[in-house]
Design an enzyme around this catalytic site. Sequence first.
Site, mmCIF file in Angstrom:
data_model
loop_
_atom_site.group_PDB
_atom_site.id
_atom_site.type_symbol
_atom_site.label_atom_id
_atom_site.label_comp_id
_atom_site.label_asym_id
_atom_site.label_seq_id
_atom_site.Cartn_x
_atom_site.Cartn_y
_atom_site.Cartn_z
ATOM 1 N N GLY A 17 -32.509 11.222 -6.454
ATOM 2 C CA GLY A 17 -30.992 10.988 -5.600
ATOM 3 C C GLY A 17 -30.643 10.382 -4.134
ATOM 4 O O GLY A 17 -29.785 10.474 -3.635
ATOM 5 N N SER A 18 -31.471 9.202 -4.461
ATOM 6 C CA SER A 18 -30.834 8.116 -3.432
ATOM 7 C C SER A 18 -29.972 7.363 -3.541
ATOM 8 O O SER A 18 -29.342 7.129 -2.444
ATOM 9 C CB SER A 18 -32.450 6.918 -3.081
ATOM 10 O OG SER A 18 -32.599 6.590 -4.008
ATOM 11 N N ARG A 70 -27.952 17.915 -28.108
ATOM 12 C CA ARG A 70 -27.839 16.904 -27.247
ATOM 13 C C ARG A 70 -26.246 17.050 -26.955
ATOM 14 O O ARG A 70 -25.264 16.705 -26.296
ATOM 15 C CB ARG A 70 -27.804 15.418 -28.067
ATOM 16 C CG ARG A 70 -28.180 14.368 -26.587
ATOM 17 C CD ARG A 70 -28.083 13.169 -27.563
ATOM 18 N NE ARG A 70 -29.891 13.037 -27.632
ATOM 19 C CZ ARG A 70 -30.194 12.437 -27.745
ATOM 20 N NH1 ARG A 70 -29.961 12.183 -25.765
ATOM 21 N NH2 ARG A 70 -31.824 12.637 -27.624
ATOM 22 N N ASN A 112 -23.843 3.226 -14.999
ATOM 23 C CA ASN A 112 -24.649 3.619 -15.003
ATOM 24 C C ASN A 112 -25.592 2.316 -14.021
ATOM 25 O O ASN A 112 -25.260 1.590 -13.681
ATOM 26 C CB ASN A 112 -25.662 3.463 -16.224
ATOM 27 C CG ASN A 112 -27.227 4.229 -16.033
ATOM 28 O OD1 ASN A 112 -27.622 4.499 -15.422
ATOM 29 N ND2 ASN A 112 -27.712 3.475 -16.350
ATOM 30 N N HIS A 114 -28.910 0.246 -13.416
ATOM 31 C CA HIS A 114 -30.324 0.335 -14.377
ATOM 32 C C HIS A 114 -31.197 -1.436 -12.589
ATOM 33 O O HIS A 114 -30.793 -1.786 -12.473
ATOM 34 C CB HIS A 114 -30.132 -0.987 -14.960
ATOM 35 C CG HIS A 114 -31.562 -0.692 -16.185
ATOM 36 N ND1 HIS A 114 -32.116 0.713 -16.418
ATOM 37 C CD2 HIS A 114 -32.348 -1.569 -15.961
ATOM 38 C CE1 HIS A 114 -33.181 -0.297 -17.101
ATOM 39 N NE2 HIS A 114 -33.863 -1.163 -17.120
ATOM 40 N N GLU A 179 -29.640 -1.916 -4.768
ATOM 41 C CA GLU A 179 -29.337 -0.595 -5.780
ATOM 42 C C GLU A 179 -28.618 0.050 -4.323
ATOM 43 O O GLU A 179 -26.902 0.073 -4.686
ATOM 44 C CB GLU A 179 -30.052 0.578 -5.944
ATOM 45 C CG GLU A 179 -31.046 -0.510 -7.075
ATOM 46 C CD GLU A 179 -31.705 0.753 -8.111
ATOM 47 O OE1 GLU A 179 -30.961 2.168 -8.265
ATOM 48 O OE2 GLU A 179 -32.856 0.219 -7.979
HETATM 49 C C1 GRF Z 1 -33.582 4.357 -8.987
HETATM 50 O O1 GRF Z 1 -34.002 2.939 -9.651
HETATM 51 C C2 GRF Z 1 -32.465 3.693 -10.440
HETATM 52 O O2 GRF Z 1 -31.417 2.256 -10.981
HETATM 53 C C3 GRF Z 1 -32.899 4.043 -11.446
HETATM 54 O O3 GRF Z 1 -33.339 5.128 -11.348
HETATM 55 C C4 GRF Z 1 -32.998 5.520 -10.328
HETATM 56 C C5 GRF Z 1 -32.967 6.317 -9.172
HETATM 57 O O4 GRF Z 1 -33.696 7.033 -8.386
HETATM 58 N N1 GRF Z 1 -32.026 4.003 -12.961
HETATM 59 P P1 GRF Z 1 -32.099 7.174 -6.936
HETATM 60 O O5 GRF Z 1 -32.352 8.884 -8.165
HETATM 61 O O6 GRF Z 1 -31.226 7.359 -6.952
HETATM 62 O O7 GRF Z 1 -32.791 7.934 -5.709
#
Ligand code: GRF
Length: 208
Positions: A17-18, A70, A112, A114, A179
């Site tokens: 959850g960062s 799903r 999303n 990535h 990110e």
């Molecule tokens: C991040 O690196 C994101 O790009 C990927 O999963 C990770 C999630 O990290 N999809 P966090 O849970 O937000 O810390």
Amino acid sequence: MSARGRVRTAVLISGRGSNLAALLSAAEDAGFPAEIVLVISNVERAAGVRVAEDANVPCRIIPHGAFPSREAFDAAIDAALKEARVELVLEAGFMRIHSDGFVRKWEGRILNIHPSLLPAFKGLNVHQRVLESGVSITGCTVHFIVAELDSGPIILQAEVPVEAGDTKASLAARVLAVEHKLYPEALRMVASGRVKLENGVAVFGEDC
Ligand code: GRF
């Protein structure tokens, strides 16, 4: 839109959850065009659940294992989003693939992040594969979600250098720090209408 005119946004998580924390922090600013009104985790013990609780944001636990398919799992997510009058969905480390119907329903309103410069290094175990490939530049990408995994139209990307002696952990940490800036900025762009998905293409307004 919410009462204050901010776009009602949900964040879907499965883990740490960062990115959720970074999005919550950006949305604390009253001038930010989106408000995080709901967090959904498919993992009860995910650290990100505490992040939501600490920020006093409603958090729903919807364990995928409790559903026969799903489609049924996605229907439960969709119902929770509807109940919270969510307009925009952000996936941040959400480790489930959606049904086509769910993706179609939220098309243009689901994003999303990535940890690579897409279209390079789609899928899992990204940083290990980046190191093995020998590339000197990696990065991260925010994109609209489409049915094919990690393949939707790109909203924003940022480069991150791969450094000599990098390990998976050191590279992941360098990318993650970027990110945390990129995702709030992409959310700002989408929530303010500066970028839209039109006919399968990301269309950017003049002020982008
Ligand atoms: C991040 O690196 C994101 O790009 C990927 O999963 C990770 C999630 O990290 N999809 P966090 O849970 O937000 O810390």
